[in-house]
Scaffold this motif. Structure first.
Motif, PDB file in Angstrom:
ATOM      1  N   ASP A  12       0.812  -1.216   0.000  1.00 48.76           N
ATOM      2  CA  ASP A  12       0.000   0.000   0.000  1.00 48.76           C
ATOM      3  C   ASP A  12       0.853   1.278   0.000  1.00 48.76           C
ATOM      4  OD1 ASP A  12       0.860  -0.573   2.566  1.00 48.76           O
ATOM      5  OD2 ASP A  12      -0.957   0.147   3.547  1.00 48.76           O
ATOM      6  N   TRP A  13       2.158   1.138  -0.235  1.00 51.10           N
ATOM      7  CA  TRP A  13       3.071   2.275  -0.341  1.00 51.10           C
ATOM      8  C   TRP A  13       3.620   2.330  -1.765  1.00 51.10           C
ATOM      9  CZ3 TRP A  13       5.441   5.419   3.646  1.00 51.10           C
ATOM     10  CH2 TRP A  13       4.825   5.289   4.893  1.00 51.10           C
ATOM     11  N   MET A  14       4.218   3.460  -2.119  1.00 53.13           N
ATOM     12  CA  MET A  14       4.859   3.601  -3.426  1.00 53.13           C
ATOM     13  C   MET A  14       6.267   4.134  -3.252  1.00 53.13           C
ATOM     14  SD  MET A  14       1.902   5.140  -5.956  1.00 53.13           S
ATOM     15  CE  MET A  14       1.924   6.755  -5.236  1.00 53.13           C
ATOM     16  N   GLY A  15       7.176   3.663  -4.089  1.00 53.57           N
ATOM     17  CA  GLY A  15       8.528   4.214  -4.135  1.00 53.57           C
ATOM     18  C   GLY A  15       8.535   5.376  -5.109  1.00 53.57           C
ATOM     19  N   LEU A  16       8.712   6.593  -4.615  1.00 50.27           N
ATOM     20  CA  LEU A  16       8.597   7.772  -5.461  1.00 50.27           C
ATOM     21  C   LEU A  16       9.918   8.488  -5.706  1.00 50.27           C
ATOM     22  CD1 LEU A  16       5.271   9.144  -3.956  1.00 50.27           C
ATOM     23  CD2 LEU A  16       5.571   7.854  -6.079  1.00 50.27           C
ATOM     24  N   ASP A  17      11.004   7.966  -5.133  1.00 49.19           N
ATOM     25  CA  ASP A  17      12.326   8.556  -5.330  1.00 49.19           C
ATOM     26  C   ASP A  17      13.353   7.521  -4.892  1.00 49.19           C
ATOM     27  OD1 ASP A  17      14.295  10.405  -5.956  1.00 49.19           O
ATOM     28  OD2 ASP A  17      13.862  11.758  -4.300  1.00 49.19           O
ATOM     29  N   ILE A  18      14.596   7.716  -5.292  1.00 52.26           N
ATOM     30  CA  ILE A  18      15.656   6.856  -4.778  1.00 52.26           C
ATOM     31  C   ILE A  18      16.103   7.408  -3.429  1.00 52.26           C
ATOM     32  CG2 ILE A  18      16.392   6.061  -7.046  1.00 52.26           C
ATOM     33  CD1 ILE A  18      18.787   8.021  -6.835  1.00 52.26           C
ATOM     34  N   GLY A  19      16.672   6.544  -2.622  1.00 56.26           N
ATOM     35  CA  GLY A  19      17.133   6.956  -1.303  1.00 56.26           C
ATOM     36  C   GLY A  19      18.637   7.141  -1.261  1.00 56.26           C
ATOM     37  N   PRO A  20      19.157   7.386  -0.062  1.00 55.14           N
ATOM     38  CA  PRO A  20      20.591   7.675   0.100  1.00 55.14           C
ATOM     39  C   PRO A  20      21.505   6.544  -0.375  1.00 55.14           C
ATOM     40  CG  PRO A  20      19.392   8.060   2.152  1.00 55.14           C
ATOM     41  CD  PRO A  20      18.422   7.494   1.179  1.00 55.14           C
ATOM     42  N   GLU A  21      21.114   5.305  -0.158  1.00 54.64           N
ATOM     43  CA  GLU A  21      21.973   4.190  -0.599  1.00 54.64           C
ATOM     44  C   GLU A  21      22.051   4.127  -2.117  1.00 54.64           C
ATOM     45  OE1 GLU A  21      21.079   0.443   1.310  1.00 54.64           O
ATOM     46  OE2 GLU A  21      20.716   1.454   3.220  1.00 54.64           O
ATOM     47  N   SER A  22      20.923   4.315  -2.786  1.00 58.40           N
ATOM     48  CA  SER A  22      20.934   4.318  -4.252  1.00 58.40           C
ATOM     49  C   SER A  22      21.718   5.505  -4.789  1.00 58.40           C
ATOM     50  CB  SER A  22      19.500   4.341  -4.796  1.00 58.40           C
ATOM     51  OG  SER A  22      18.835   3.150  -4.468  1.00 58.40           O
ATOM     52  N   MET A  23      21.564   6.663  -4.134  1.00 52.47           N
ATOM     53  CA  MET A  23      22.330   7.839  -4.563  1.00 52.47           C
ATOM     54  C   MET A  23      23.825   7.564  -4.463  1.00 52.47           C
ATOM     55  SD  MET A  23      20.377  11.203  -3.171  1.00 52.47           S
ATOM     56  CE  MET A  23      18.757  10.880  -2.496  1.00 52.47           C
ATOM     57  N   ALA A  24      24.248   6.897  -3.412  1.00 55.13           N
ATOM     58  CA  ALA A  24      25.668   6.573  -3.238  1.00 55.13           C
ATOM     59  C   ALA A  24      26.140   5.616  -4.330  1.00 55.13           C
ATOM     60  CB  ALA A  24      25.910   5.978  -1.853  1.00 55.13           C
ATOM     61  N   LEU A  25      25.299   4.664  -4.716  1.00 58.14           N
ATOM     62  CA  LEU A  25      25.659   3.740  -5.802  1.00 58.14           C
ATOM     63  C   LEU A  25      25.819   4.487  -7.123  1.00 58.14           C
ATOM     64  CD1 LEU A  25      23.347   0.701  -4.983  1.00 58.14           C
ATOM     65  CD2 LEU A  25      25.844   0.755  -4.870  1.00 58.14           C
ATOM     66  N   PHE A  26      24.875   5.360  -7.416  1.00 57.38           N
ATOM     67  CA  PHE A  26      24.984   6.159  -8.642  1.00 57.38           C
ATOM     68  C   PHE A  26      26.234   7.025  -8.613  1.00 57.38           C
ATOM     69  CE2 PHE A  26      20.473   5.181  -9.346  1.00 57.38           C
ATOM     70  CZ  PHE A  26      20.484   4.960 -10.710  1.00 57.38           C
ATOM     71  N   GLU A  27      26.504   7.637  -7.470  1.00 54.91           N
ATOM     72  CA  GLU A  27      27.678   8.495  -7.351  1.00 54.91           C
ATOM     73  C   GLU A  27      28.960   7.710  -7.613  1.00 54.91           C
ATOM     74  OE1 GLU A  27      29.157  12.062  -4.482  1.00 54.91           O
ATOM     75  OE2 GLU A  27      28.269  10.334  -3.495  1.00 54.91           O
ATOM     76  N   SER A  28      29.036   6.504  -7.081  1.00 54.83           N
ATOM     77  CA  SER A  28      30.212   5.657  -7.266  1.00 54.83           C
ATOM     78  C   SER A  28      30.414   5.302  -8.741  1.00 54.83           C
ATOM     79  CB  SER A  28      30.057   4.390  -6.425  1.00 54.83           C
ATOM     80  OG  SER A  28      31.086   3.482  -6.706  1.00 54.83           O
ATOM     81  N   GLU A  29      29.343   4.947  -9.426  1.00 55.56           N
ATOM     82  CA  GLU A  29      29.454   4.553 -10.836  1.00 55.56           C
ATOM     83  C   GLU A  29      29.742   5.757 -11.731  1.00 55.56           C
ATOM     84  OE1 GLU A  29      29.626   1.390 -11.967  1.00 55.56           O
ATOM     85  OE2 GLU A  29      29.550   0.892  -9.835  1.00 55.56           O
ATOM     86  N   ILE A  30      29.071   6.871 -11.481  1.00 53.02           N
ATOM     87  CA  ILE A  30      29.305   8.063 -12.296  1.00 53.02           C
ATOM     88  C   ILE A  30      30.734   8.560 -12.116  1.00 53.02           C
ATOM     89  CG2 ILE A  30      28.650  10.502 -12.565  1.00 53.02           C
ATOM     90  CD1 ILE A  30      25.718   9.549 -11.998  1.00 53.02           C
ATOM     91  N   ALA A  31      31.279   8.433 -10.918  1.00 49.88           N
ATOM     92  CA  ALA A  31      32.654   8.875 -10.649  1.00 49.88           C
ATOM     93  C   ALA A  31      33.673   8.086 -11.458  1.00 49.88           C
ATOM     94  CB  ALA A  31      32.960   8.751  -9.162  1.00 49.88           C
ATOM     95  N   LYS A  32      33.322   6.867 -11.876  1.00 54.07           N
ATOM     96  CA  LYS A  32      34.241   6.027 -12.647  1.00 54.07           C
ATOM     97  C   LYS A  32      34.034   6.131 -14.157  1.00 54.07           C
ATOM     98  CE  LYS A  32      32.870   2.325 -10.348  1.00 54.07           C
ATOM     99  NZ  LYS A  32      32.724   0.932  -9.900  1.00 54.07           N
ATOM    100  N   ALA A  33      32.936   6.750 -14.569  1.00 57.93           N
ATOM    101  CA  ALA A  33      32.553   6.731 -15.979  1.00 57.93           C
ATOM    102  C   ALA A  33      33.118   7.920 -16.743  1.00 57.93           C
ATOM    103  CB  ALA A  33      31.031   6.725 -16.097  1.00 57.93           C
ATOM    104  N   ASN A  34      33.519   7.649 -17.961  1.00 65.03           N
ATOM    105  CA  ASN A  34      33.944   8.717 -18.860  1.00 65.03           C
ATOM    106  C   ASN A  34      32.791   9.209 -19.728  1.00 65.03           C
ATOM    107  OD1 ASN A  34      36.663   8.774 -18.058  1.00 65.03           O
ATOM    108  ND2 ASN A  34      37.065   6.958 -19.284  1.00 65.03           N
ATOM    109  N   THR A  35      31.775   8.353 -19.881  1.00 69.79           N
ATOM    110  CA  THR A  35      30.584   8.689 -20.648  1.00 69.79           C
ATOM    111  C   THR A  35      29.368   8.203 -19.880  1.00 69.79           C
ATOM    112  OG1 THR A  35      31.777   8.415 -22.738  1.00 69.79           O
ATOM    113  CG2 THR A  35      29.375   8.402 -22.857  1.00 69.79           C
ATOM    114  N   VAL A  36      28.375   9.072 -19.751  1.00 72.15           N
ATOM    115  CA  VAL A  36      27.127   8.712 -19.072  1.00 72.15           C
ATOM    116  C   VAL A  36      25.968   9.143 -19.956  1.00 72.15           C
ATOM    117  CG1 VAL A  36      25.682   9.007 -17.017  1.00 72.15           C
ATOM    118  CG2 VAL A  36      28.174   9.079 -16.801  1.00 72.15           C
ATOM    119  N   VAL A  37      25.050   8.201 -20.214  1.00 74.17           N
ATOM    120  CA  VAL A  37      23.805   8.509 -20.912  1.00 74.17           C
ATOM    121  C   VAL A  37      22.692   8.329 -19.887  1.00 74.17           C
ATOM    122  CG1 VAL A  37      22.250   7.875 -22.794  1.00 74.17           C
ATOM    123  CG2 VAL A  37      24.730   7.697 -23.114  1.00 74.17           C
TER     124      VAL A  37
END
Length: 120
Positions: A12-37
């Protein structure tokens, strides 16, 4: 808004945004990438309470572009709107209005409009 792991969201709940753990994962991957789409916002960015993840990823792309000269491409209407709403549209390498067609081109698919021009 509450933050919890995706597997803890009850029916009965919805996920409407990513949380701090997901943000940290994205930050880690983007920091290693030379190209991001990037195609698709992280949450319901139109509602300020649920825009944090989308704004954070937009800021990460802007930082990667500024600090490492990474190629950052934002595609799709919602993503472009989100980046512009965050005031970062001019801080990424490229904004594409092609949406799904751009992704198909990157996948190597033949686009009907391009094929028609090629055959002419």
């Amino acid at each position: 808004p509450e933050s919890m792991a995706a597997d803890q969201i009850s029916g009965d709940w919805m996920g409407l945004d990513i949380g701090p753990e997901s943000m940290a994962l994205f930050e880690s991957e983007i920091a290693k990438a030379n190209t991001v789409v990037w195609n698709g916002p992280m949450g319901v960015f139109e509602i300020p309470a649920f825009a944090k993840g989308t704004v954070a990823v937009a800021e990460m792309l802007a930082k990667a572009t500024a600090e490492r000269d990474a190629v950052t491409i934002v595609g799709g209407g919602d993503s472009v709107a989100a980046v512009n709403q965050a005031g970062l549209g001019d801080k990424v390498s490229h904004i594409s209005t092609g949406g799904g067609a751009s992704l198909e081109l990157l996948e190597g698919k033949t686009l009907p409009g391009v094929a028609a021009l090629t055959e002419a």
